[in-house]
Scaffold this motif. Structure first.
Motif, short mmCIF file in Angstrom:
data_model
loop_
_atom_site.label_atom_id
_atom_site.label_comp_id
_atom_site.label_asym_id
_atom_site.label_seq_id
_atom_site.Cartn_x
_atom_site.Cartn_y
_atom_site.Cartn_z
N LEU A 1 0.83 -1.21 0.00
CA LEU A 1 0.00 0.00 0.00
C LEU A 1 0.86 1.26 0.00
O LEU A 1 0.54 2.24 -0.67
N CYS A 2 1.96 1.23 0.74
CA CYS A 2 2.85 2.39 0.79
C CYS A 2 3.46 2.66 -0.59
O CYS A 2 3.70 3.83 -0.95
N ARG A 3 3.71 1.62 -1.36
CA ARG A 3 4.33 1.80 -2.67
C ARG A 3 3.30 2.18 -3.74
O ARG A 3 3.58 3.00 -4.61
N PHE B 1 0.40 2.85 9.02
CA PHE B 1 1.14 2.08 8.02
C PHE B 1 2.32 2.88 7.46
O PHE B 1 3.30 2.31 6.97
N ALA B 2 2.23 4.21 7.50
CA ALA B 2 3.31 5.04 6.97
C ALA B 2 4.62 4.79 7.71
O ALA B 2 5.71 4.93 7.13
N GLU B 3 4.54 4.38 8.97
CA GLU B 3 5.76 4.08 9.73
C GLU B 3 6.54 2.96 9.07
O GLU B 3 7.78 2.98 9.04
N VAL B 4 5.83 1.98 8.54
CA VAL B 4 6.49 0.85 7.88
C VAL B 4 7.13 1.32 6.57
O VAL B 4 8.26 0.94 6.25
N GLY B 5 6.42 2.16 5.83
CA GLY B 5 6.97 2.70 4.60
C GLY B 5 8.24 3.50 4.84
O GLY B 5 9.22 3.37 4.10
N ARG B 6 8.24 4.33 5.87
CA ARG B 6 9.42 5.16 6.15
C ARG B 6 10.62 4.31 6.54
O ARG B 6 11.76 4.67 6.27
N ARG B 7 10.37 3.20 7.15
CA ARG B 7 11.49 2.35 7.58
C ARG B 7 12.10 1.58 6.42
O ARG B 7 13.30 1.37 6.37
N HIS B 8 11.26 1.15 5.48
CA HIS B 8 11.73 0.21 4.46
C HIS B 8 11.85 0.77 3.05
O HIS B 8 12.48 0.13 2.20
N ILE B 9 11.24 1.91 2.76
CA ILE B 9 11.23 2.42 1.39
C ILE B 9 12.08 3.69 1.31
O ILE B 9 11.70 4.72 1.87
#
Length: 300
Positions: A260-262, A273-281
């Motif tokens: 979803l972040c991508r 969910f943005a926290e996961v995106g900031r960590r991995h993308i």
């Protein structure tokens, strides 16, 4: 999936090995999607734009990445490709009855055929955990309505039901609403299901609403992050997990958040969910709340 306040912690615990792979994004995809937060803000991504973008008005990677036909092909009664139907569900699990009404059965069949097995097992566990916790407290509720809301609550994680910019909770609520309207469910009952799905990741609000709405949030929160797990007896938990096993739920949940972040990053603006995106993308384009406040067009 629910109670996403704990999503960052669970992601950190369960994805150390997976993180390296997620950092290796395709260069072309990066150039197209990875607008920096500063650039996004420069284009006017303030609070008003963010709320419009996300349309403020409970496995998952497989459900998101596979087309509906592929998901349906996995939802078979056996190896012969026979379509799955709700008749295959047990009558009871851990003493909790599975509703047998026509709309409830159609909702379960619809959800299972649209979803991966991992995602469907999550929504079923959501229903069972919610019932157990509310029955224990002696709360009166509409069991069929709670079941329908629970089994449909993660349709927004299925690619076929995703909009370009809405949060996945709203996508799922809208998809459930369309389905239930097609079943001629009364509008007041459809509205309860919509609220239950749209609010299920915000436990603080959902638990102030009627029981059927709160149950989806609490049940999915228990399955997603372990909230209230000590209140479930060990033998009861074993029976639920035997009937609806987790099947790699943690990693698939993280993969789905990253998907979803991508694919629709502004849908996770001001979303956990943005926290996961900031960590991995790398170069994740979604502004933080601090970015939004500091970019507000006021001279101070």
């Amino acid at each position: 999936m629910s109670d996403t306040k704990n999503a960052g912690k669970n992601a950190e615990k369960n994805t150390e090995e997976h993180a390296g792979k997620n950092h290796e994004m395709n260069d072309a995809e990066n150039s197209e999607k990875n607008v920096t937060r500063r650039a996004a803000l420069g284009r006017g991504v303030g609070v008003g734009f963010g709320l419009a973008a996300i349309g403020v008005t409970s496995a998952l990677a497989t459900a998101v990445s596979a087309p509906p036909a592929a998901a349906a092909s996995r939802a078979s009664a056996g190896g012969d490709g026979t379509p799955w139907t709700a008749e295959l569900l047990p009558r009871t699990v851990a003493g909790i009855c599975i509703p047998r009404g026509e709309v409830a059965q159609k909702a379960a069949t619809f959800a299972r055929r649209a979803s991966s097995e991992t995602l469907f097992n999550h929504v079923m566990r959501t229903y069972l955990y919610g019932c157990l916790l509310f029955d224990r407290r002696g709360v009166q509720y509409d069991r069929e309505l709670a079941f329908i809301a629970a089994v449909l609550h993660d349709l927004g994680l299925v690619e076929a039901y995703q909009s370009p910019a809405e949060r996945f909770e709203v996508d799922g609520a809208d998809a459930a609403q369309r389905f239930l309207q097609g079943q001629r469910m009364p509008a007041d009952r459809v509205a309860v299901v919509w609220d239950a799905i749209a609010l299920h990741t915000n436990t603080g609000i959902a638990t102030r609403k009627r029981p059927e709405i709160a149950m989806v949030s609490i049940g999915s929160g228990l399955d997603f992050a372990g909230n209230d797990l000590p209140k479930i007896p060990s033998d009861t938990l074993e029976e639920i997990l035997a009937a609806f096993p987790r099947k790699g739920f943690k990693q698939e949940a993280i993969d789905t958040m990253l998907s979803l972040c991508r694919t629709k990053p502004m849908s996770v603006l001001m979303h956990p969910f943005a926290e996961v995106g900031r960590r991995h993308i790398p170069g994740f384009p979604v502004p933080t709340v601090e970015d939004l406040v500091l970019a507000a067009p006021f001279a101070e």
